[in-house]
Design a protein around this motif. Structure first.
Motif, mmCIF file in Angstrom:
data_model
loop_
_atom_site.group_PDB
_atom_site.id
_atom_site.type_symbol
_atom_site.label_atom_id
_atom_site.label_comp_id
_atom_site.label_asym_id
_atom_site.label_seq_id
_atom_site.Cartn_x
_atom_site.Cartn_y
_atom_site.Cartn_z
ATOM 1 N N GLN A 172 1.094 6.119 6.150
ATOM 2 C CA GLN A 172 1.697 4.815 6.386
ATOM 3 C C GLN A 172 0.063 4.100 6.476
ATOM 4 O OE1 GLN A 172 4.192 3.282 4.349
ATOM 5 N NE2 GLN A 172 5.195 5.842 4.473
ATOM 6 N N LYS A 173 -0.364 3.240 7.103
ATOM 7 C CA LYS A 173 -0.725 2.025 7.438
ATOM 8 C C LYS A 173 -2.017 3.161 7.101
ATOM 9 C CE LYS A 173 -1.180 -0.858 10.151
ATOM 10 N NZ LYS A 173 -0.552 -1.263 10.824
ATOM 11 N N THR A 174 -1.836 3.316 8.816
ATOM 12 C CA THR A 174 -3.019 4.611 9.340
ATOM 13 C C THR A 174 -3.537 5.275 8.597
ATOM 14 O OG1 THR A 174 -1.802 3.673 11.435
ATOM 15 C CG2 THR A 174 -4.287 5.527 12.000
ATOM 16 N N ALA A 175 -2.457 6.595 8.158
ATOM 17 C CA ALA A 175 -3.389 7.582 7.080
ATOM 18 C C ALA A 175 -4.068 6.972 6.176
ATOM 19 C CB ALA A 175 -1.865 8.369 6.473
ATOM 20 N N LEU A 176 -3.010 6.456 5.748
ATOM 21 C CA LEU A 176 -4.499 5.581 4.358
ATOM 22 C C LEU A 176 -6.013 4.956 4.757
ATOM 23 C CD1 LEU A 176 -3.446 4.846 1.166
ATOM 24 C CD2 LEU A 176 -3.587 2.196 1.899
ATOM 25 N N ARG A 177 -5.633 4.335 5.648
ATOM 26 C CA ARG A 177 -6.918 4.701 5.923
ATOM 27 C C ARG A 177 -7.571 4.726 6.033
ATOM 28 N NH1 ARG A 177 -6.384 1.116 10.392
ATOM 29 N NH2 ARG A 177 -7.511 2.433 11.906
ATOM 30 N N ILE B 244 -2.468 15.377 2.049
ATOM 31 C CA ILE B 244 -1.769 13.884 2.751
ATOM 32 C C ILE B 244 -0.097 15.389 2.954
ATOM 33 C CG2 ILE B 244 -0.084 12.303 3.074
ATOM 34 C CD1 ILE B 244 -2.588 11.479 2.889
ATOM 35 N N ILE B 245 0.694 15.301 4.607
ATOM 36 C CA ILE B 245 1.684 15.886 4.916
ATOM 37 C C ILE B 245 2.684 14.882 5.352
ATOM 38 C CG2 ILE B 245 3.446 17.140 5.582
ATOM 39 C CD1 ILE B 245 1.405 19.508 5.397
ATOM 40 N N ASP C 47 3.328 3.683 -1.396
ATOM 41 C CA ASP C 47 2.801 4.368 -2.443
ATOM 42 C C ASP C 47 0.965 4.074 -3.272
ATOM 43 O OD1 ASP C 47 5.134 4.022 -3.419
ATOM 44 O OD2 ASP C 47 4.878 1.825 -4.128
ATOM 45 N N GLN C 48 0.533 4.116 -1.753
ATOM 46 C CA GLN C 48 -1.277 3.977 -2.458
ATOM 47 C C GLN C 48 -1.796 5.803 -1.977
ATOM 48 O OE1 GLN C 48 0.248 1.261 -0.406
ATOM 49 N NE2 GLN C 48 -1.463 -0.012 0.133
ATOM 50 N N LEU C 49 -0.702 6.747 -1.566
ATOM 51 C CA LEU C 49 -1.444 7.500 -0.802
ATOM 52 C C LEU C 49 -0.661 8.127 -1.910
ATOM 53 C CD1 LEU C 49 -0.535 7.820 2.947
ATOM 54 C CD2 LEU C 49 -3.473 8.217 1.365
ATOM 55 N N ARG C 50 -0.176 8.032 -2.829
ATOM 56 C CA ARG C 50 0.429 9.389 -3.627
ATOM 57 C C ARG C 50 -0.556 9.222 -5.019
ATOM 58 N NH1 ARG C 50 6.325 9.424 -3.857
ATOM 59 N NH2 ARG C 50 7.018 7.805 -1.909
#
Ligand code: PQ2
Ligand code: NAD
Length: 122
Positions: A21-26, A40-41, A47-50
């Motif tokens: 989520q948000k923190t992983a994305l940043r 990523i696991i 969506d943005q991390l896909r």
């Protein structure tokens, strides 16, 4: 003790981010900017991390292995993040734990970047 600031060449370094989520994305966007290969696991993923290679599942012990140069524990489960940190220390893999600075073996500074000039502030 205070942290020593290293400048790392991230080109083609293998980075595992656990959490989606948000923190992983940043963290993913920041590291990608500097050339890292991100994987990523996570049990759920935004969506943005896909756009990164990803697996939708829980983290398991065999994920914490030497094919990764850096691992980021970015779940919202404190015990899971602490377990990842412990496994990384055993395997001598650098680890960032987003909810517990004391468990990190590296942290993210605030970064100012202009072309090839980088300023990192902790
Ligand atoms: C520099 C930057 C890099 C980055 O990650 O991008 C960064 N945090 C940033 C943003 C940010 N941080 C937080 C929010 C949500 C705010 C909100 O929504 O309320 C936002 C988003 C935002 O502000 O937009 C909250 C937060 N942060 C940490 C915790 C856990 C804790 O403290 O226990 C919690 C509480 C979580 C909670 O309680 O839920 C921990 C860490 N954050 C660090 C760095 C490391 C310390 C480095 C140092 O101080 O030297 C460290 C130790 C570990 C690490 O992550 O490496 C970036 C600055 C961007 C900039 O300004 O340039
Ligand atoms: N370091 C920082 O800068 C910073 C900033 C904000 C928040 N945080 C902390 O980061 C953590 C995560 O924040 P968020 O908003 O991204 O969280 P979130 O709750 O939105 O997402 C957590 C993610 O972890 C995944 N997950 C949970 N358990 C898992 C497991 N066992 N295996 C695999 N994936 C698992 C979930 O599926 C989800 O995708 C929170 O604990 C918060 O306190 C840190």
């Amino acid at each position: 003790m205070s942290y020593f600031s290293l400048m790392i060449d991230l080109d083609q370094k293998q980075v595992l981010i656990i959490g989606g989520q948000k923190t992983a994305l940043r963290k993913a966007h920041q590291l990608k900017q500097f050339g890292a290969d991100i994987h990523i696991i996570s049990e759920t993923i935004c969506d943005q991390l896909r756009s990164y290679p990803y697996e939708i599942r829980s983290v398991k012990p065999s994920d914490i292995c030497s094919r990764y140069d850096l691992i980021i524990a970015a779940t919202n489960q404190r015990e899971v993040n602490a377990w990842i940190a412990q496994m990384c220390k055993q395997e001598r893999i650098l680890v960032n734990v987003v909810d517990d600075p004391a468990l990190c073996t590296f942290i993210f500074p605030a970064i100012l970047k202009q072309d090839d000039v980088i300023v990192g502030i902790s």
